[in-house]
Write a protein that holds these residues in place. Sequence first.
Motif, PDB file in Angstrom:
ATOM      1  N   ILE A  55      16.351   0.491  51.654  1.00 30.63           N
ATOM      2  CA  ILE A  55      15.759  -0.306  50.581  1.00 30.63           C
ATOM      3  C   ILE A  55      14.975   0.586  49.614  1.00 30.63           C
ATOM      4  O   ILE A  55      14.955   0.351  48.402  1.00 30.63           O
ATOM      5  CB  ILE A  55      14.839  -1.424  51.164  1.00 30.63           C
ATOM      6  N   PHE A  56      14.348   1.653  50.126  1.00 32.71           N
ATOM      7  CA  PHE A  56      13.658   2.609  49.254  1.00 32.71           C
ATOM      8  C   PHE A  56      14.677   3.345  48.379  1.00 32.71           C
ATOM      9  O   PHE A  56      14.477   3.522  47.180  1.00 32.71           O
ATOM     10  CB  PHE A  56      12.869   3.624  50.082  1.00 32.71           C
ATOM     11  N   ARG A  57      15.768   3.780  49.012  1.00 30.04           N
ATOM     12  CA  ARG A  57      16.786   4.530  48.276  1.00 30.04           C
ATOM     13  C   ARG A  57      17.391   3.674  47.164  1.00 30.04           C
ATOM     14  O   ARG A  57      17.585   4.138  46.038  1.00 30.04           O
ATOM     15  CB  ARG A  57      17.855   5.003  49.253  1.00 30.04           C
ATOM     16  N   HIS A  58      17.683   2.408  47.481  1.00 31.30           N
ATOM     17  CA  HIS A  58      18.277   1.523  46.482  1.00 31.30           C
ATOM     18  C   HIS A  58      17.293   1.216  45.355  1.00 31.30           C
ATOM     19  O   HIS A  58      17.691   1.031  44.199  1.00 31.30           O
ATOM     20  CB  HIS A  58      18.749   0.230  47.139  1.00 31.30           C
ATOM     21  N   THR A  59      16.000   1.155  45.686  1.00 29.47           N
ATOM     22  CA  THR A  59      14.985   0.939  44.656  1.00 29.47           C
ATOM     23  C   THR A  59      14.957   2.115  43.690  1.00 29.47           C
ATOM     24  O   THR A  59      14.895   1.944  42.470  1.00 29.47           O
ATOM     25  CB  THR A  59      13.596   0.750  45.302  1.00 29.47           C
ATOM     26  N   VAL A  60      15.017   3.332  44.237  1.00 27.64           N
ATOM     27  CA  VAL A  60      15.044   4.531  43.396  1.00 27.64           C
ATOM     28  C   VAL A  60      16.268   4.500  42.481  1.00 27.64           C
ATOM     29  O   VAL A  60      16.177   4.797  41.281  1.00 27.64           O
ATOM     30  CB  VAL A  60      15.055   5.807  44.270  1.00 27.64           C
ATOM     31  N   GLU A  61      17.429   4.129  43.037  1.00 26.67           N
ATOM     32  CA  GLU A  61      18.661   4.097  42.244  1.00 26.67           C
ATOM     33  C   GLU A  61      18.552   3.094  41.092  1.00 26.67           C
ATOM     34  O   GLU A  61      18.953   3.386  39.960  1.00 26.67           O
ATOM     35  CB  GLU A  61      19.850   3.755  43.144  1.00 26.67           C
ATOM     36  N   GLU A  62      17.998   1.905  41.373  1.00 26.53           N
ATOM     37  CA  GLU A  62      17.876   0.900  40.317  1.00 26.53           C
ATOM     38  C   GLU A  62      16.924   1.369  39.216  1.00 26.53           C
ATOM     39  O   GLU A  62      17.220   1.230  38.020  1.00 26.53           O
ATOM     40  CB  GLU A  62      17.371  -0.424  40.913  1.00 26.53           C
TER      41      GLU A  62
END
Length: 926
Positions: A359-366
């Motif tokens: 969820i952290f990684r996907h937040t960074v990507e967004e």
Amino acid sequence: MTTSPNAAELQRFTAELPFALDGFQQRACEALERGHGVLVCAPTGAGKTIVGEFAVHLALAAGRKCFYTTPIKALSNQKHTDLVRRYGADRIGLLTGDVSVNSDAPIVVMTTEVLRNMLYANSPALHGLSHVVMDEVHFLADRMRGAVWEEVILHLPDEVRLVSLSATVSNAEEFGGWIQTVRGDTTVIVDEHRPVPLWQHMLVGRRLFDLFDYDSGRSMADQLLVDPELVRHIAHRREADRMNDWQPRGSKGHGPHRGRPSMFRPPARTDVIATLDREGLLPAITFVFSRAGCEGAVKQCLRSSLRLTTDSERARIAEVIDRRCGDLPDADLPVLGYYEFREGLLRGIAAHHAGMLPIFRHTVEELFAAGLTKAVFATETLALGINMPARTVVLERLVKFNGEQHAPLTPGEYTQLTGRAGRRGIDVEGHAVVIWNPSDSSSEPAEVAGLASTRTFPLKSSFAPSYNMTINLVSQMGPAQARHLLEQSFAQYQADRSVVGLVRGTERGEKMLDEIAAELGGRDDPILDYARLRVKISERERAQARSSRVQRRAAINDALGALRRGDIIALSQGRRGGLAVVLEPARDADDPRPLVLSEHRWAGRISSADCSGAVAPLGTMSLPKRVEHRQPRVRRDVASALRSAADGLVMPEERDSRRRRGSGQDEDIDAELVDLRNQLRRHPGHSAADREVKVRIAERYLRVERDNAQLRQKISAATNSLARTFDRIVGLLSERGFIAAPESEGGPVVVADDGRLLARIYNESDLLVAECLRSGAWNDLAPAELAAVLSAVVYESRGGDGPSAPLHDAPTAGLRRALARTRKLAGELRADEIRHRISPTREPDEGFVTTMYRWATTGDLTTSLAAAAESGGGTPLSAGDFVRWCRQVLDLLDQVRNAAPAAELRAAAKRAVDDVRRGVVAVDSG
């Protein structure tokens, strides 16, 4: 192939685009419209996915289906979002193994493994399929998962049009030639033009230089001349550095000063980001090649005053973080590092690596895609096609760990990484920046220029038949047709092409042998036999030494396994050397590790690695009923009693000396070695006056002869190599009863019931899992115990040191028994694989067992991560890795739930799924 009835669809498709198609996109789409398959090789960011989206358009226009496959779940999620935005949620589905959304839609985005499993299961979802897009198809070179791409390409029905999208590879024509061979009419389109030009730079201190002399009048494509100003500046810095090294220390010291001043070190990461910000080169991705390095870089920035965002941007960032991470349990936020993660994002700074919480990684990507994150420190996993383009890519080092050693980046890796720079439609140009390091020769301008100007990224197949693949092929088409299918693989295609070069090599070798033999007077000169005798003697001596080591290790293991409580032994290795008493006998006969306490108060389990000689008991001593060996006072008292009990015992050295004196010999005599030495002395060449001169010539002859023999072996191995491996696997599976013998002579080979079980297991250790299921090794386990034992099959310790040591103090007796049976089955399977000359299945790794059991029973992240650190000898496990391993256990639990023959085991697997999928593991499970 006739012209498509939808000949006007390309016009309709392009009319909806806000830009005109590039030449390669136009050619690829036209080929698709004519009903051809296509292979498109183009640089990162060139817009290859437009061709895949046209395939989606064609399928929808014809009322048919299109599957869009990607190598990783993150890419599947991203492409699903893109297509939903364009075509609406009702027409787009998503399948990534643990996520199923609208799977009956005409367009389904999925990971490649999902499509492979559909093909083997003859899924009804394949009906009406007209197009398959394989994004990032160059992933078939991946050592662990690449075979899946070839399986799909070979198994897809002939009428399905294949759209293969690849990064630029140097052997695109070879790859395209193979696809044309197995898929029919395929148009190969290669385009090396970057729509956004890429400029190469080097950062020396805080000063940014062009790598190439862009003012020399050459075009960028032909640019090979290093900027002379950069070379001069580095030379001046080196000279100043040398002068400074020999400056007097001053009044407080004497002699030259030898420390390198800080001004000549590479710039701090905060200075690098500040320089890029000043030059207008943000947002930037800095590749660090280390998870810890990525996290450390963010912490360095947080310790500084660096802030890259405005107040309005911070408000938007906070909104995304709250929306994305709102479901995380409050109690877990501190252990997840949430507050530092949030603070970094609010400042426009983040890490990105596989060890992060998804969820952290996907937040960074967004946030990065939205232009709200300005500086990301990432490992190379970010270069796998995730849509996070930046204006600039920074490389701190040009060396990375490849799993075995630190190796320089290849030109292909450099191109793949720097290809992330330059956002189409946003930037007019992209920038690659290499940081100069005076102590790293790989960062010298000439070395960097060589990397930046070379375009070699060959695509090499990693395809090999697995147990699951073999059983599915035999089930679907029988051994003969399956063997024929394997012979059509890209791996065999490349192997067959390589044979031509190998044959030329043997021809050159034969010519060299004739030339060397002429110096000796011909190939029948006796000195060649004499030289061969010398080689045999050397090989025999080495074999004898190896055999002695193996026998000695086996004898030590037998002796360790026979030790009983109270036995006094002598340890001869390292700091633990000296006397020791056995507190607890070994539990595992295959890997005996008794618990001992030494005279120096050290307590722990020992193995054969701690013993260089015999470990027979020297005597015995009495011990209290319970020895709390973790308490210093108890260790002190027992060690004192041990020293008292040892008085008068015969030490191993004295005992061995007596035995040798009694036998009259110090070592075994190898009769064959004695005979070879006698033959050498009797040989006519032994007394020749020019013996050594001729022997050196003969040794050259033998080296070339050996090289030629190895080339012939390679030719033999390359010819029908996959079919031979397939035959060996069929032999092993038949021997173990997964494949049944024909009912009559010449009748068809059939897959047994156990084979159908194996066909439903998709795991690197598929046959081991099937053996455990059919033998009942995991029956009668509670859900948490089952999840824990499955973790031993999927988990792999980081660091390349092999699997963790067997877990002898598992949380429950049932789990201990299940692990022991799994280890036993793995050992038996490994022995059979070696006998059949099949690459052995990876050994179980029990390093995650206690952690998995703790999580499945409590759902407490803090204690579970503490258990992971304890199992890893104090090495912490990141929350992202924890979630990743939990999800792999979930995937295997789901397979067990569907495939296990015992109803109780299927029920336990179903309950275990619920016990594992909770908390951080359940959040953002896509």
